[in-house]
Structure formats: C-alpha cells, structure tokens
Scaffold this active site. Structure first.
Site, PDB file in Angstrom:
ATOM      1  N   ASP A  22       0.831  -1.215   0.000  1.00  0.00           N
ATOM      2  CA  ASP A  22       0.000   0.000   0.000  1.00  0.00           C
ATOM      3  C   ASP A  22       0.857   1.255   0.000  1.00  0.00           C
ATOM      4  O   ASP A  22       1.985   1.251   0.472  1.00  0.00           O
ATOM      5  CB  ASP A  22      -0.898   0.011   1.246  1.00  0.00           C
ATOM      6  N   GLU A  23       0.303   2.313  -0.533  1.00  0.00           N
ATOM      7  CA  GLU A  23       0.823   3.675  -0.374  1.00  0.00           C
ATOM      8  C   GLU A  23       2.312   3.795  -0.667  1.00  0.00           C
ATOM      9  O   GLU A  23       3.048   4.448   0.078  1.00  0.00           O
ATOM     10  CB  GLU A  23       0.525   4.181   1.048  1.00  0.00           C
ATOM     11  N   ALA A  24       2.748   3.212  -1.767  1.00  0.00           N
ATOM     12  CA  ALA A  24       4.158   3.332  -2.163  1.00  0.00           C
ATOM     13  C   ALA A  24       4.306   4.560  -3.068  1.00  0.00           C
ATOM     14  O   ALA A  24       4.618   4.444  -4.252  1.00  0.00           O
ATOM     15  CB  ALA A  24       4.613   2.056  -2.859  1.00  0.00           C
TER      16      ALA A  24
END
Ligand code: TNX
Length: 530
Positions: free
Chosen positions: A338-340
């Site tokens: 997530d959220e890279a």
C-alpha cells in the site's frame, strides 16, 4: 460473592432441577436467540433446559483434537462454576450419556459444505451434545455454548449459579473461510500478553485469522536473525517517541501457538516497498540513496521506499520472508504493497512482482493490500480491499485472473475510525463508523466485479497511530468487531440490524464481567449496568 475453592464447592448441596415454564420469562430461554454471530438456524424447545451441576462430566470422541476442545470447554467453565467437570473420552459405541456435555466428531453432523467449521448443538434436560465433522466445529459449538450459559459464567471466581442452558437445537456453519482482525503493532507496540488477550476475544466471536502488521515506518517488530538490526534499531521507536519493542522469534511462536489452539491463523505482514523507514533506518544500504534515514515517530504515510534496483533489497526480502515463513504454519504471508507513493507504476510492479515470486517460492500464499492488484497474478493470491468506494477496476481485473479478496472497506471495517465526531481516539479520513455502518452491508455483493465466490472473507483492521493501551484497543473494537464477525460468519438470511442490535445489547454484561472495555454506542439498547 463466594470465592470458595474448587474442592469446597463440590460439596454444595445439589441445586434442584428448575421448574419448567416460559423459556424467556427468566432470561434463560432468550439466551438461545441472542447468539452472536447469528447461527444458521435456532430451534428453541420452550420449557426445557439442561442444568450444569457438580455432577456434570465432559465427554468427547476418543480423539486428541476433540479431547483438547473438551479441556478448553472445562477451562472456560471451571472458574465460575467451581465444578470439577472431568474430561474423558467416549468410545465409539456409547451414545451421549446423561448429565454430560458431549463433544462428538461426526461427519454427518451438518451438511458437509465449505468452508469448514459447522456444528450442531442439542440441549435437552439430559445433556448438551455438540456434533461436528471437525475439531474446529466442536470449538465453535463450545463458543456458542458459552453464550448460552448465564452471564456469571464470565466470572473469574466461583459464582452461585444455577448454570442453566436453554433447551433446543442450533445448526450452524460459517459463511466465509476468512474471518479476521488486524492489529498494527508497529505504530504502537503491544506486548505478547496484550496480543493473547485479543486472540481470546477473537475466538469468542468465531473469528479465525489474526493479521499482525509487524513493520512500518515507525517500528520493526519481529526479530530476524540474519538482519538483527531490523528489530534492535528499527524496533526501538514508535509513534510519539515511545520506546517501542519487538517480538523475539520465541515470542512470535508463542502467539502463533496460542492462536492455533483457538483455531486462529496468524497472518504476518511485512509491508513493502513503502512503509519501510524503520528498516531503512537500521540498514541504510536498503535505502534508495544508500543513506540510513533518521527514525520516524510521526503519522504521515507514503514517504519511504526500499531501493528497487539493488539486489541487496531482494536478499533482504528473501531472508526476512524465509525466516517468517519458517515460523508461520499458516498459509499466508502478507507483503503490504500500500501507499508506495515514491515509486511509479513500473517500478512498483517490478519490485512487487519479485516479492510475490519470493513468497510463492517459500510455498506461501501472497496477501497484499489491493494496490497490489496491477502486479502480476500469482496462483492463489489474495487482495485486501481497503478502499472507500464500491468499485475498483484493478481489483475486478485481478479477480477475473483468479485473485480472491478479503473485504476491509475503510469506511465500514476500519476500527481506527471514530464512531462519531465526539470520539476522542482514532481518525476520520475514511469516515465515521458507528455500529450500524459497520454492520449494514454485504461483503458478498459490495464490490463491483467481485462475486461472493471470490470473497475469501472479511477483516477489520485496527491501525494504532492513536491507540496506546489495551483499553484503547477494546474501546475501538467493541462493539464494532462483533458486527464484522457476524458479517463474516452468518448467512445473510440469518441477520438483520434490528435483531443484531438487540442481541448485541445482551452481550455487554458479558464484556463487563470479563473486564472487556467497550464503547457504549447510543444506537444499542444496552441493559443497565449491574
Ligand atoms: C491507511 S490502510 C494505511 C495505514 C494507516 C491507516 C490509518 C492501509 C493499507 N494503509 O498505513 O495506518 O490508513 O487509518
């Protein structure tokens, strides 16, 4: 209240058999219809009840797994009843004897459908019998039986009883195979006993997966022998500058074994390629610029990434996932995803394709947050949907290739969201989640292009940026996790909000007796406190 030692209580005069009468008038009969999660079917037998006494014995099929569930039942019942409740095997020829709670492995007990865990529970004046094809089913029948006993059964000290179980029959089986909760031990660290306490609470409501978010920017919480500084340095921080902590491998195994005994599979998460500041601060060689960043104790997300073009990164992933796979009997390794925000789509897929293949090479099943969807399909992979809308084309496309989905919609299941504006703990980026919002949706039809057959189950994550204590955990968890448990277990036909809020209300005295903190949501008609 009596705190008589066990020996003494055995000599109490026998409690007379209760008179028959209206099943619900004294609250005994109503317990049969207050079970949470709602069973598939419940047939009360008004006026009939089984009285558990000092003479009651627990008998089980002559099988180690069944006997172990029998011992677990005895452990649940002995403290408050003070009764000896001996546990002994029953030979195949014997039928359930009188004055027993009998746990029988019986392949024909309930229709043999997936997922496993079904059971049948019969209560007559003679005995209580739980029948199930598997020990899991017996365990779930025991959790139901616990709810059929008076609230005082939750006490840690001997109570007077009487220990009446309402007569009737329950047929039950789970809807989804994956019924979970997540605890973020990175933002704030929680010690082993705190995790075991949560495990006990998941088991009460027939949840069977505990996802541990073990790594993030603010802390690395699992000792890795081949990369010792991950825990030693990366584990020494947490949000707000606390001292953090980490699990030794022995600690982690303690959690895994304790959970397994309660039919709960631990799903460990190593969040990659972002959410990695703690790892980078311990080993600068993993950072894109090769320089170890300072530890991070704030609550921003998306600013960190491992170096995607360095082979050291893949040595690290291989070593970490190798050690974790060896410690984890369950099938899943969760690799985050997530959220890279530091990586473009190509770099993201490059690194996550390799990460997924490493998981497969360890003979484990990939789980990732749904941002993992565009990475290549690997057999059996599972995407955890945490979005706040009801459609996601990437997830639908991955499902067409065979991916399965764990439903964790942020605006329905996130236990770190506030209940109302007035809730002091938690966040509100995904919305406010009162009990009805958590309850009133169907995981099987929620996400476009994701049919019920592709839904592996439901999980409620608890992120801990603002959560510091066990009391905080329980305040955010109860009662919403119980709502999620019913979504995960009960068939849609057996559940609705009107019935749930009444059944849930009846459970708060149990939590109070068991010293479990909860949020007294005004939507629920809680009974007066004792
Ligand atoms: C989003 S959900 C995150 C977490 C935060 C959480 C706070 C997800 C996969 N990532 O890093 O802790 O929001 O609610």
């Amino acid at each position: 209240m009596s705190s008589a030692p066990l020996e003494q209580s055995r000599t109490h005069p026998p409690v007379p058999r209760p008179r028959t009468g209206s099943p619900a008038a004294d609250g005994v009969g109503s317990r049969l219809t207050e079970v949470v999660p709602a069973p598939v079917s419940t047939r009360p037998n008004p006026g009939v009840r089984y009285l558990l006494t000092a003479d009651t014995a627990i008998r089980t099929s002559d099988d180690p797994a069944a006997l172990a569930v029998g011992e677990q039942l005895a452990d649940l019942l002995r403290p408050a009843t003070g009764h000896p409740l001996p546990v002994t095997p029953l030979t195949a020829a014997e039928t359930p004897p009188a004055d027993t709670v009998t746990l029988l492995l019986d392949a024909t007990a309930v229709a043999a459908e997936e997922p496993e865990g079904g059971y049948r529970l019969d209560v007559t004046t003679e005995h209580v019998v739980v029948r199930a094809a598997t020990a899991d089913g017996l365990f779930y029948g025991v959790q139901t039986l616990r709810q059929l006993l008076p609230v005082a059964i939750e006490s840690a000290t001997v109570q007077p009883g009487p220990w009446e179980v309402p007569g009737g029959q329950i047929l039950d089986a789970p809807r989804f195979a994956y019924r979970g909760a997540m605890l973020d031990v990175s933002r704030h660290f929680f010690e082993v006993p705190d995790v075991l306490r949560l495990v006990d609470q998941l088991a009460r409501y027939k949840l069977n997966h505990l996802h541990l978010h073990l790594t993030d920017d603010q802390g690395w919480r699992i000792a890795i022998d081949s990369w010792p500084r991950l825990a030693e340095i990366g584990g020494a921080t947490e949000v707000d500058g606390g001292t953090g902590g980490y699990y030794t491998q022995a600690d982690y195994q303690t959690i895994v074994e304790y959970a397994a005994a309660r039919r709960i599979t631990v799903v460990p998460e190593i969040d990659l390629p972002g959410h990695t500041n703690a790892a980078l601060s311990a080993y600068g060689e993993l950072a894109p610029d090769g320089v170890a960043p300072a530890p991070y104790t704030g609550t921003e997300v998306g600013f960190s990434s491992v170096a995607v073009t360095s082979e050291r990164t893949y040595d690290f992933v291989d070593d970490v996932l190798g050690e974790l796979a060896a410690l984890t009997p369950g099938p899943y390794l969760h690799v985050g995803g997530d959220e890279a925000f530091k990586l473009d789509a190509t770099a993201y897929s490059t690194v996550m394709n390799r990460v997924q293949r490493i998981v497969v090479a360890k003979n484990k099943t990939v789980v990732g947050w749904h941002q993992l969807a565009p990475a290549e399909h690997v057999p059996g992979r599972v995407l955890q949907y945490w979005g706040t809308t009801t459609s996601d084309q990437n997830v639908a496309a991955a499902v067409r290739q065979g991916a399965r989905v764990i439903m964790s919609p942020g605006n329905r299941t996130y236990l770190d969201m506030k209940y109302t504006d007035a809730t002091t703990l938690g966040q509100d980026w995904a919305g406010l989640i009162d009990v009805r919002t958590a309850y009133d949706w169907d995981p099987g039809t929620y996400l476009d292009g994701v049919p019920a057959e592709s839904v592996l189950g439901v999980e409620a994550p608890l992120w801990t940026e603002t959560i510091r204590t066990v009391a905080d955990i329980e305040f955010m968890t109860y009662p919403r996790l119980v709502a999620i448990a019913e979504l995960a277990w009960s068939p849609t036909a057996a559940r609705d909000w009107t019935s749930f809020r009444l059944r849930l209300a009846a459970h708060s005295p149990r939590w109070t007796r068991a010293n479990i903190n909860f949020h007294p949501s005004p939507e629920i008609p809680w009974p007066p406190t004792e």
